[in-house]
Write an enzyme that holds these catalytic residues in place. Structure first.
Site, PDB file in Angstrom:
ATOM      1  CG  HIS A 122      -2.062  -0.827   1.240  1.00 46.53           C
ATOM      2  ND1 HIS A 122      -2.005  -2.182   1.402  1.00 46.53           N
ATOM      3  CD2 HIS A 122      -3.376  -0.518   1.085  1.00 46.53           C
ATOM      4  CE1 HIS A 122      -3.237  -2.679   1.345  1.00 46.53           C
ATOM      5  NE2 HIS A 122      -4.088  -1.699   1.153  1.00 46.53           N
TER       6      HIS A 122
ATOM      7  CD  GLU B  15      11.728  19.605  -3.107  1.00 48.48           C
ATOM      8  OE1 GLU B  15      12.728  20.364  -3.031  1.00 48.48           O
ATOM      9  OE2 GLU B  15      10.554  19.995  -2.968  1.00 48.48           O
TER      10      GLU B  15
ATOM     11  CD  GLN C 149       8.389  24.806  -1.046  1.00 51.17           C
ATOM     12  OE1 GLN C 149       8.793  24.105  -1.958  1.00 51.17           O
ATOM     13  NE2 GLN C 149       7.471  25.730  -1.242  1.00 51.17           N
TER      14      GLN C 149
ATOM     15  CD  GLU D 222      10.995  21.797   0.142  1.00 56.83           C
ATOM     16  OE1 GLU D 222      11.821  22.294  -0.657  1.00 56.83           O
ATOM     17  OE2 GLU D 222       9.838  21.472  -0.180  1.00 56.83           O
TER      18      GLU D 222
HETATM   19 MN    MN Z   1       2.231  -2.105   3.755  1.00 60.88          MN
HETATM   20 MN    MN Z   2       9.551  21.855  -2.313  1.00 64.12          MN
END
Ligand code: MN
Ligand code: MN
Length: 299
Positions: free
Chosen positions: A136, A270, A286, A290
């Site tokens: 999942h 990223e 941000q 980050e």
């Molecule tokens: Mn799982």
């Molecule tokens: Mn970003």
């Protein structure tokens, strides 16, 4: 004539109790229909918006001309799907107390009918014997408020080939940690994804499963933003908000590892994924969030 009337009266009297019964039956049927409707979370715009409150990491769109970055929105989570890889690029969801309840794990893995009809739709049998778990992205246990919510996590567009050690060990503990944070009075914004090709399952290394139709990702990552429960979430995020990013290779042998050892900065993630994560957070906050690697408790 008299005898006919008597017969009709008799008939009517005999019918009346049954009529009452059928009225009750009709009410019961109507009531159960209403109950079924209640258990379906409506595609409420605010709910869906919450899943992408911190941004759409790849500017995915629900457009067949973008098969490698195809947006699928549902009440329970939002994702970007890759047609050629037949797995999601990322899945994004809001996690709060409201999503946690007592619905049972449905285990009803099934093809996602919201994909364009002429695309290859992954079936649960395509994973059978592959040596990889049906992993999942948005976990089953994060969606237990209603049966419909839980069932949505078993759509195959939310699933990736995940090494059993990864899925059942280190990753399961990270998922559990997120729900523990909710129990402690927090709400979370979570993005889970995978990239690269080739991992090891219980049958050894594979780049794909199901005769080349489903990519086995090389790495599986997650970004978690943790806020105390409240309102106006985007505006409450500051440079001291806790953000956890992890990136764990999709291979056997990681079962007993601590997810804390796989933390990295969102900037680093990223660079590796080419995504723009947390893009809706004002730029200065941000950048600050980050650049850091989480050092918080992992218990
Ligand atoms: Mn799982
Ligand atoms: Mn970003």
């Amino acid at each position: 004539m008299v005898s006919k009337n008597t017969f009709q009266m008799k008939n009517l009297c005999a019918f009346l109790p049954f009529q009452r019964c059928s009225l009750i039956l009709i009410f019961l049927v109507l009531w159960s229909c209403k109950k079924t409707e209640d258990s379906q979370t409506p595609l409420n715009e605010d709910i869906t918006k919450a899943h992408l409150l911190l941004g759409n990491p790849s500017n995915a769109q629900n457009n067949v001309s973008m098969p490698e970055n195809y947006l699928l929105e549902r009440p329970q989570f939002v994702l970007s799907y890759s047609k050629s890889r037949a797995i999601p690029n990322w899945v994004s969801w809001h996690l709060s107390k409201a999503w946690i309840g007592s619905s049972d794990r449905q285990d009803d893995f099934r093809p996602d009918e919201n994909l364009p009809a002429d695309w290859y739709a992954v079936r649960t049998s395509h994973y059978t014997g592959s040596g990889f778990d049906r992993g999942h992205n948005c976990p089953s246990a994060d969606r237990t408020a209603t049966v419909a919510d839980n069932s949505a996590t078993f759509l195959m567009t939310n699933i990736m080939p995940q090494s059993p050690d990864h899925n059942q060990g280190v990753w399961a503990r990270l998922e559990e940690y997120c729900r523990t944070q909710v129990e402690r009075g927090n709400e979370l914004y979570i993005i889970c994804g995978s990239y690269g090709t080739g991992g090891t399952g219980s049958n050894g290394f594979a780049s794909t499963i199901s005769e080349g139709r489903i990519a086995v990702p090389a790495n599986i990552w997650k970004v978690i933003v943790i806020l105390p429960e409240g309102k106006d979430d985007l505006n409450r995020i500051t440079s001291s908000t806790r953000v956890i990013a992890v990136n764990i290779p999709n291979r056997q042998g990681v079962r007993n590892d601590s997810w804390g050892d796989y933390r990295l900065s969102v900037d680093d993630l990223e660079r590796r994924t080419g995504l723009d994560l947390l893009s809706k957070i004002p730029q200065s906050v941000q950048s600050s969030l980050e650049s850091k690697v989480d050092q918080g408790s992992t218990q």
